[in-house]
Design an enzyme around this catalytic site. Sequence first.
Site: not given
Ligand code: IVH
Length: 668
Positions: A32-33, A80-81, A111, A113, A115, A170, A222, A312, A406, A409, A424, A429
């Site tokens: 509320a504040e 990507s990773l 860290e 990851k 999703d 992310e 990150y 993973k 089915c 029916c 079907c 139906c």
């Molecule tokens: S570092 C150069 N840190 O995972 C790559 N990625 O599978 C920099 N993701 O494209 C990415 N958590 O979208 C990094 N703590 C994290 C993450 C992270 C999720 C995602 C990110 C990346 C994908 C790769």
Amino acid sequence: MTPAARATALRQQIAQHDYRYYVLDDPTVADAEYDALVAELVAIERAHPDLVTPDSPTQRVGGQPVTGFATVEHLLPMLSLDNSYDEAALVEFDDRVRRGAGTADVAYVAELKIDGLSIALTYEYGRLVRGATRGDGTLGEDVTANVRAIRAVPLVLTGDRRPLVEVRGEVYLPKPAFEAINREREAAGEPLFANPRNAAAGTIRTLDRATVAGRGLRAYFYQVVVPPGLPGVAPTHADLLPTLATWGLPVERHWRRCGSIDDVMAFCREWAEARRTLPFETDGVVIKVDDLAVRETLGATAKFPRWATAFKFPAEQATTRLLRIEVNVGRTGAVTPFAVLEPVRLGGTTVQMATLHNDQEIQRRDIRPGDRVLVEKGGDIIPKIVKPILADRPADLPAWVMPAACPSCGSALVRPEEEVVWRCENASCPARLRRSLEHFASRRAMNIEGLGESLVDQLVTTGLVGDYADVYALDAARVAALDRMGPKSAANLIAEIDRSRAADLWRLLHALGIRHVGEGSARALARGFGSLAPLRAASGEAIETVPDIGPIVARSVRSFFDEPRNGRVVDRLVAAGVNTEAREAGAAAAAQPLAGLTFVITGTLDTMSREEAAAAIERLGGKVSTSVSRKTSRLVVGREAGSKLEKARTLGVAELDEAAFRALIMQE
Ligand code: IVH
């Protein structure tokens, strides 16, 4: 204090509270504040429109409606990773890193990851100017307007005013928000999102900012990218993360600096279990070299940096008994098998169903009712069967055979030679009729509130409804006599049905459930023909000339109207007064940003009457209802709001205060 100074002070205070709430998860004021501060700012901005700034918190959902996404180039490619699936792979990664770095001693940061989907934000002199998706890594989509609607994203950085900086992270949906969205979609008869990542990705790419604002997206950051040649932000990643937090960006707080790969492995083991306690989905751990100078030395391949890897988590698995295989009949007549399992705990929830794609797949993988099976839950809500455990199979367990008829029916199922799905083909139906009616009434079709699964079931079972047109002949007294109905809810339903007569042509075309005609094609057809009669009369070739309509849709539309039974139902719909004209022509479609959303207004609004508010919502394509339910998309909250607000909060309905509501309707 001048109004200008007060407005600035309020903006700072509000940003500070947003930071405490969304970034630190530790608010220091009551809702509320906070609302009072926003209300005061709104009042000042209303009295002095020249004081409104683009980064004012009142402007998160303001501005022009989003019409599409431009393509933008990233400052540096978003890589990507590489993945590591076990500890041996982590040891190999560590060996490669130490060899490349030319030192035995390398520290890492581990860290979680997240999703979700990756996002890059550009700040100029500390102000958010752009938000972009990863796209193909080089070119992304400009989703600035939607990113601004995420309250966890600061519009202005605190303490950093460099001319240009890009922060990457992310965007994700917390688990409770994901569950609320799916509950809403289920009630509206819409397909569910399989996992929070899909829901987040779908949300950030919608053209409706009100949807983005209401869905509760969050973000974690990150990484920082500065233009080549300019000084970096910190010498190590462990220094960078706290710096990002001081800028006001949300940083996931469970990261840990690890002196060795053994420490990294301990972190991975801990979180493989503990991740269930988190309010968001994580599918692994990202391991990064801490020292940024060492990262430079290591460099990157075309796809991945050599200084990082994603560990993973193993998919969660369990064994249980496959009790039986049942089949589900969909609206198009597709008959698909699914597994009924002995309930088993898996990944923090109890599962008792699994997907089984089609009968050929079941034969190929030799899955039999009665088998013990290994089930696995990846990121999706519905688990899958990995394999039967053959060692446990009783000697004479019979294989499963797809039913020939089915289950609803009794018609013989058919499967065209080149397809995998059995169907079907009986258009009347009862199971197909139920699913079709649910679709007909759903939010993105005729939008008849209250006509959901259980009522449809009763209407079909009692024989009150045998096709779409019967819906318009329903009589309140008969509806009132049904289970869990009464005179009041029956009257509401009849009023809703009545209102749906005026629905735009694209809704009707979508509602008819013509194969291959989704909402997009329905809109294209409505735009192309303007009204139902010429579409019904058109040849397949003529239909194909409509922009965005291909031969498959064109043929399907033609054969739908050629079927005499369909023609008769459509004639009766027309006779019942259902609208057959397209109102939204061309670009007008974009002027209905609230289409599909149901609003409830509570309390007193200061700047307009309820009637004016309702008219504005309807003009923008939204619906207004008087009572809060699971189907309510947004609650507009005025002063002295009462029980509706309480109910909305228990249901997790998104709220808009008057300022946010005005910003929403002013976008026109
Ligand atoms: S570092 C150069 N840190 O995972 C790559 N990625 O599978 C920099 N993701 O494209 C990415 N958590 O979208 C990094 N703590 C994290 C993450 C992270 C999720 C995602 C990110 C990346 C994908 C790769």
